[in-house]
Design a protein around this motif. Sequence first.
Motif, PDB file in Angstrom:
ATOM      1  N   GLY A 121       2.002  15.185  -4.795  1.00 22.26           N
ATOM      2  CA  GLY A 121       3.404  15.566  -4.844  1.00 22.26           C
ATOM      3  C   GLY A 121       3.162  16.983  -3.701  1.00 22.26           C
ATOM      4  O   GLY A 121       2.574  17.263  -2.989  1.00 22.26           O
ATOM      5  N   ILE A 291       2.195   6.710  -2.168  1.00 19.17           N
ATOM      6  CA  ILE A 291       3.111   7.437  -1.130  1.00 19.17           C
ATOM      7  C   ILE A 291       3.658   6.619  -0.544  1.00 19.17           C
ATOM      8  O   ILE A 291       3.176   5.388   0.213  1.00 19.17           O
ATOM      9  CB  ILE A 291       1.947   7.793  -0.722  1.00 19.17           C
ATOM     10  N   MET A 324       6.144  10.290  -3.501  1.00 21.01           N
ATOM     11  CA  MET A 324       6.636  11.103  -2.056  1.00 21.01           C
ATOM     12  C   MET A 324       6.569  10.096  -1.165  1.00 21.01           C
ATOM     13  O   MET A 324       6.804   8.948  -1.198  1.00 21.01           O
ATOM     14  CB  MET A 324       5.642  11.863  -1.610  1.00 21.01           C
ATOM     15  N   ASP A 341       9.795  13.797   2.227  1.00 19.83           N
ATOM     16  CA  ASP A 341       9.169  14.707   1.671  1.00 19.83           C
ATOM     17  C   ASP A 341       7.778  15.822   2.448  1.00 19.83           C
ATOM     18  O   ASP A 341       7.330  16.611   1.517  1.00 19.83           O
ATOM     19  CB  ASP A 341       8.251  14.069   0.535  1.00 19.83           C
ATOM     20  N   LYS A 366       7.616  22.199   4.496  1.00 29.41           N
ATOM     21  CA  LYS A 366       7.193  20.753   4.209  1.00 29.41           C
ATOM     22  C   LYS A 366       5.594  20.661   5.018  1.00 29.41           C
ATOM     23  O   LYS A 366       5.327  21.688   5.777  1.00 29.41           O
ATOM     24  CB  LYS A 366       7.681  19.747   4.969  1.00 29.41           C
TER      25      LYS A 366
END
Length: 543
Positions: A121, A291, A324, A341, A366
Amino acid sequence: MKLIRHFIKIQLFVVLCMTQSAFAQSNQVAKWEVLDIPITLAKDIDQPFQQTANAIFTHTSGSTQTVPIFYNGDKQWLIRFSAAKTGNWSYQTESDIAALNGLQGSVSVTKGLDDNHGSIGLNKDYPQHFFYEDGTPYYALAFELDWLFALDYQNKDAVPKTDHMLSLLKDNGFNQVVMTVYSYDVRAESEPLYWRKDAKLAQHPEHEFGAPKDIFPFLGNNQNPDFSSLNVEFFQKLDRTIQSLHDKRIAAHLMIYVWNKLVNWPAPNSAADNMYLDYVIKRYQAYPNIIWDIAKEGLFYDRDEDYIKGRFKRVNALNYADRMLTIHDYGFCNRNPELVDFISIQDWKWNIYSNTAKAVQKFSHKPVFNIEHGGYDESPYRVFTGDYTDPEVNLRRNWHIIFAGAYSTYYWQAAAWNVIVYNPFEQPASFIKPKFNYYQNIAKFFAKYPFHQYESMPEKYGSAFGLASKDGNSHLIYVHKDIFQTGKGRSLFKPKDGHKYQTQWFNTLTGEFTALKTVNAEEQFISPWRGEADAVLVGTKIK
């Protein structure tokens, strides 16, 4: 270790032809490992993939966790559970299906295994970097393996080829595999020349995984699909692949759709389309190594932005484990950063450093991940060349991406798509092998100089690219082999104010470090491998 993990994945088969209270079970699993709790009903349910059932887990502290219950074929349903909190959890099921409603049980979550750091994360203190759930930095080094789902599909008992391939990747520093849930093939008669299959594959069918006749996530097959239901066997075998990745602590970057691999998908937004997406999210979110990636090249091939936004909304509604989420499409990420994300980029341009640096500066909140940079290392088979095939050139492109402040991915033509050579180093001497060692060197370097502690500084390093530590006391300068010297070294590492610098060089091809050296006032910073290999000059302030 493998025996321990197999023991952890407890299988409890319960036939619910008695009272619901007879279901109550006590189970045990280690923190961040995955536990399947099967529920076997007396009879099958109509349209099981369209049904909703959840288990609500409650920890003794009062925190709760919603876990989907999904159909696993032959009257069986699964509660697939993993937890980040040790201690005792109780659960109760909720469903409009009477036989799946009100069931109770408990799970004891024990201390985690030393090498399991939880899901991947973000970290508010380092918003452009990935971290594991326990706070350990995650330096993402990815490898594309689209057809991984097919590698051991025909083996009913185990996944030896998958285990072998993934062990090679792990041993060489890779900790993420970019893969599709399902792909069909790379070539039809109407496809462009560049996807035509190498004639040499006819002599080596063991390396060809395109056009599988009996592998399909729906009933029927890709040529004659039956979209009325899903093929549970397909997903049961995919479980083995995801579990193998998890056991090796490799992230499964799972692209849910792919548009350009000749898959006969159901109509967008149809009941079958929604059934498939929902099932993937329900079935795999318990794995902490997951993911989500909505689609490879998400807005290519006639998929519009509204449809993709709808897919995001649907995933988020079911993504209880908060794995994510991104999409392999920079245009979408650029226009809709609030939906992803992390930012995914596909960029083939020669000036990849400057393009990546601009994205890193724009999306300062990000991580930026280059999922495809147009470099596909040569192999014995010509699968898809892109614009760059030389391994050293492609390695340099990865370093340029990294020194711009982003994460990167490696492609080898004999593994990325329908061709998979799972044991390349067991092939004849003349066989063109992947340069895994080059990427092991990247992992080695950033194990010593943690990536999250540095930030990209475009235009600061003259003829070279550089990363500076956030306290300003350390600099990493990437020097192309054709550069005579890095003049910036003289100003950056010049002894002053009672401080000196220690420097050393790193060879990007061999992974060799020179000995540490204290800088003198007249130092000339010339790579010891000038003309032979790109290098990184490391300079750190000392008293």
